[in-house]
Design an enzyme around this catalytic site. Structure first.
Site, PDB file in Angstrom:
ATOM      1  N   HIS A 188       7.271   7.089  -7.108  1.00 42.97           N
ATOM      2  CA  HIS A 188       6.315   6.231  -6.412  1.00 42.97           C
ATOM      3  C   HIS A 188       6.796   5.869  -5.010  1.00 42.97           C
ATOM      4  CE1 HIS A 188       3.888   2.369  -5.993  1.00 42.97           C
ATOM      5  NE2 HIS A 188       2.982   3.248  -6.368  1.00 42.97           N
ATOM      6  N   ARG A 224      -0.612   9.601  -3.603  1.00 50.00           N
ATOM      7  CA  ARG A 224      -2.071   9.692  -3.480  1.00 50.00           C
ATOM      8  C   ARG A 224      -2.377   9.967  -2.020  1.00 50.00           C
ATOM      9  NH1 ARG A 224      -3.887   7.266  -8.335  1.00 50.00           N
ATOM     10  NH2 ARG A 224      -2.611   5.512  -9.058  1.00 50.00           N
ATOM     11  N   ARG A 244      -2.024   8.408 -11.732  1.00 52.82           N
ATOM     12  CA  ARG A 244      -3.219   8.257 -12.566  1.00 52.82           C
ATOM     13  C   ARG A 244      -4.500   8.343 -11.742  1.00 52.82           C
ATOM     14  NH1 ARG A 244      -2.063   3.656 -15.267  1.00 52.82           N
ATOM     15  NH2 ARG A 244      -1.293   4.709 -17.110  1.00 52.82           N
ATOM     16  N   TYR A 303      -6.248  -0.862   3.051  1.00 55.21           N
ATOM     17  CA  TYR A 303      -5.102  -1.540   2.441  1.00 55.21           C
ATOM     18  C   TYR A 303      -4.180  -2.051   3.536  1.00 55.21           C
ATOM     19  CZ  TYR A 303      -6.143   0.980  -1.978  1.00 55.21           C
ATOM     20  OH  TYR A 303      -6.723   1.476  -3.106  1.00 55.21           O
ATOM     21  N   ARG A 335      -0.708 -10.711  -5.254  1.00 54.35           N
ATOM     22  CA  ARG A 335      -2.135 -10.399  -5.169  1.00 54.35           C
ATOM     23  C   ARG A 335      -2.813 -10.340  -6.534  1.00 54.35           C
ATOM     24  NH1 ARG A 335      -2.980  -4.622  -4.111  1.00 54.35           N
ATOM     25  NH2 ARG A 335      -3.379  -4.539  -6.343  1.00 54.35           N
TER      26      ARG A 335
END
Length: 718
Positions: free
Chosen positions: A465, A405, A435, A498, A594
């Protein structure tokens, strides 16, 4: 029991035998992943309700809560609904049937939505009005404003509206995912009742900034205005509702109501049968807009007749319908965070710049010592500069990069294109199946291909990933390789929100592993092992299990056994069982998860040495760190992988060891210990499966881990 306790009440208990407890197969030892996720979103909502937060920060978290819920229904609830409809039996360790999961999801979701709506209507919206951020209803506007809006509607909105009749000659239209719509009951001159649907346009600003002085703006400038002062803010759907009769001359509008549907977006690609993965993903994006309906949200004021009409035509069951008090699609209210109202937000934060990247030759430094960067406490600029310098450096002969991403207007992609233009060999492994980012990734992939970049779309049946960048450089003493391995995406925007880490290294074994892994991702190479990296699906699961067993063995010999995991999700049954075994052997297990945690701590004789906390704060905790006390200063890995079956078995993931003793000690003693000591924005998972928000005891120092990190890095850069 308080309302909050009821919504997070202990998970449905199921009978199990002593033998099942001993074998760790009792379903009560495993929390349901969907209900655990709802617990996480409840923590997000609790942050949104924190009166200590500035008002626009509360609004931001409230919109995040609603966006999370949308994605949860689009993916997870859709999957359970599919199991329920097909009569499938639960295969998860908790053994909750699909029907019980759906019932519990609805119960908890209704409680959470009720809390969210009450906070907006009774507290946040009125407080924003007091601070001159006035979201109003049409009836609250002055006559002057209404006259002005009449011209705006007729000139700017009316021409793009398309009412759709619903009758035997006009079947019920296909409703696009998450769009805001009206269902309208009409009565014609002959007294015949009819129905129509109207979609609110999504290419016009939903927020109309209406000036007190009608001369202040032109019709075309009534959309979102970050710098607006003194304007009333009206929602587009409220304006359209006032003018519905204009769309149906010759008919009486008997009643109308707003609604929104959520569709199943978890559409599977038949990769084995696809001749062209790129085209298959393009088809998937189109299919997603019109997947099966999972949820129907209707305005609370909608009549029973209209809701029954919708339910019948959409083919829904009652448990799929949610009445909403307040605006639909609240996730879109994130746009209001863009208002230029600094007093209603936390002070802006700018990460520091690591000194090594200010001193010059990063390659010479990496030959001597690894470098760790921690975002957003440190700027993402070093990652960008590492790639940009490589694209311009005449000595660099090749760059290989994974992209999952990357966001809009990506400087990473621009640097790869520039490197190719300068004659370097450039390979980009683009994960098309990320996604909700498929369209953006397709755009970037096609642009890079046009520029001559070697674009690879990954492996059949497996997402890529891992976050990797490999730079190959010709130097006077030969070719050297330099690597960046991250926990998060190569995205400058999310790097500000993040918490993620990146390791820069020239370690020969790690660089050789990354080179080999790129060959696996781009060609037909197969590897059963790597020198230093843990790579899924090859070695990560087995290596983590081996390290847990080794920690148990060392603890039995010497004591002092300790395991610390900090990640986003803990779902994998085999890992959970191994952690139970570690606890049963007396190893101290400290988990900071988390989001979803399917492990139940505090079970006597099984998990009494395990603690689970979750930090939800200003930044989204996203780093993955895995610590084993072991021997020789401990072992620590960082990388992209959570502890879920999909990460360990169905994705290319990477965890890299932190080999530098100084960096490893810093991560263990400063970063992990600070986060595990958080008592201001942390929740602890109890043995009854409920989360309890931690607060400092009277004799305890208040610790806000994210604020502590801000101060730590500010001192280091001073």
């Amino acid at each position: 029991m308080s309302p909050k306790e009821k919504e997070s009440a202990a998970y449905p208990e199921q009978p199990c035998s002593a033998e099942e407890m001993k074998a760790l197969s009792c379903p009560n030892l495993y929390l349901n992943r969907e209900l655990s996720w709802l617990d996480f979103n409840a923590r997000v909502l609790e942050v949104a309700q924190d009166p200590r937060l500035p008002l626009l920060e509360q609004l931001k978290f409230l919109s995040i809560f609603h966006n999370n819920l949308d994605e949860f229904f689009m993916v997870r609830v859709a999957n359970i609904l599919r199991q329920y409809s097909s009569g499938a039996v639960s295969s998860s360790p908790d053994r909750l049937s699909p029907s019980r999961q759906l019932a519990e999801i609805r119960r908890r979701t209704l409680l959470l939505i009720g809390r969210a709506q009450d906070h907006w209507r009774k507290k946040l919206a009125p407080q924003l009005v007091d601070r001159d951020v006035r979201l109003v209803r049409y009836r609250q506007l002055s006559e002057k404003q209404r006259r002005f809006l009449e011209g705006y509607f007729r000139n700017e909105i009316y021409p793009i509206l398309t009412p759709q009749a619903i009758d035997p000659g006009h079947p019920f239209p296909t409703i696009s995912n998450t769009s805001i719509n009206f269902i309208i009951q009409l009565r014609d001159r002959d007294g015949v009742n009819r129905f129509a649907r109207l979609k609110c346009p999504n290419n016009v600003s939903r927020f109309i900034f209406v000036p007190q002085n009608k001369e202040a703006k032109t019709y075309a400038s009534l959309g979102f205005d970050a710098n607006a002062r003194g304007d009333d803010i009206l929602l587009l759907e409220d304006l359209i509702a006032e003018y519905l009769p204009e769309l149906f001359p010759g008919n009486e509008v008997v009643c109308s109501g707003k609604f929104r549907i959520t569709r199943n977006t978890d559409v599977e690609i038949e990769e084995d049968e696809a001749d062209d993965l790129l085209e298959a993903v393009k088809d998937l994006v189109d299919q997603r807009r019109f997947g099966d309906v999972v949820r129907l949200e209707i305005a609370n004021s909608m009549t029973r007749e209209l809701s029954a009409f919708l339910t019948e035509h959409l083919g829904l069951r009652p448990f799929q319908i949610y009445r909403i008090k307040g605006p639909l699609a609240f996730s879109e209210f994130m746009a209001l965070y863009g208002l230029d109202r600094p007093r209603l937000k936390l002070p802006p934060f700018q990460g520091s710049m690591p000194g090594v990247f200010q001193e010059g030759d990063i390659y010479a430094h990496l030959q001597k010592k690894d470098v760790l960067v921690y975002h957003p406490y440190e700027s993402f600029t070093p990652v960008l500069e590492f790639l940009q310098r490589a694209s311009e450096d005449p000595g660099v002969v090749a760059i290989k990069q994974t992209l999952y991403r990357v966001g809009n207007d990506s400087p990473i992609v621009r640097a790869l294109i520039e490197a190719r233009r300068r004659g370097k060999q450039v390979t980009a492994v683009v994960e098309l199946k990320a996604r909700f980012d498929e369209e953006r990734n397709i755009t970037w992939a096609e642009e890079m291909e046009r520029e001559g970049v070697n674009v690879v779309y990954g492996l059949v049946g497996m997402k890529i990933h891992a976050k990797l960048c490999l730079v190959v450089r010709r130097e006077p003493d030969g070719v050297r390789r330099y690597v960046h391995i991250g926990t998060g995406n190569y995205n400058p925007s999310t790097a500000k929100m993040y918490t993620d880490m990146g390791l820069f290294t020239a370690n020969p074994d790690i660089c050789a592993d990354v080179t080999d892994l790129f060959n696996v991702m781009t060609g037909y190479a197969q590897r059963d092992s790597y020198r230093e990296l843990l790579v899924s699906p090859v070695s990560m699961r087995s290596s983590l299990l081996d390290m847990i067993r080794r920690e148990i063995a060392l603890h039995q010999q010497k004591g002092n056994g300790e395991i610390i995991f900090k990640c986003n999700q803990l779902v994998d049954r085999e890992i959970i069982r191994a952690l139970y075994h570690a606890s049963m052997a007396g190893v101290r297990v400290r988990l900071q998860i988390r989001g979803i945690c399917c492990l139940r701590p505090g079970v006597p004789g099984i998990s009494e040495h395990i603690t689970v906390t979750s930090v939800v704060g200003r930044f989204l905790e996203h780093s993955r760190l895995y610590w084993f006390n072991g021997e020789d200063g401990g072992t620590l890995y960082l990388g992209s992988a959570d502890l879920m079956p999909r990460n360990l078995d169905r994705r290319i993931e990477v965890l890299t060891p932190v080999l530098d003793p100084e960096l490893r000690s810093f991560l263990r003693n400063e970063v992990l210990e600070t986060h595990l000591s958080d008592n201001m924005q942390a929740w602890q998972l109890e043995g009854n499966a409920m989360y309890r928000r931690l607060t400092p005891a009277r004799d305890e120092r208040p610790v806000n881990s994210q604020e502590e990190m801000i101060r730590l890095y500010a001192r280091q850069s001073a």
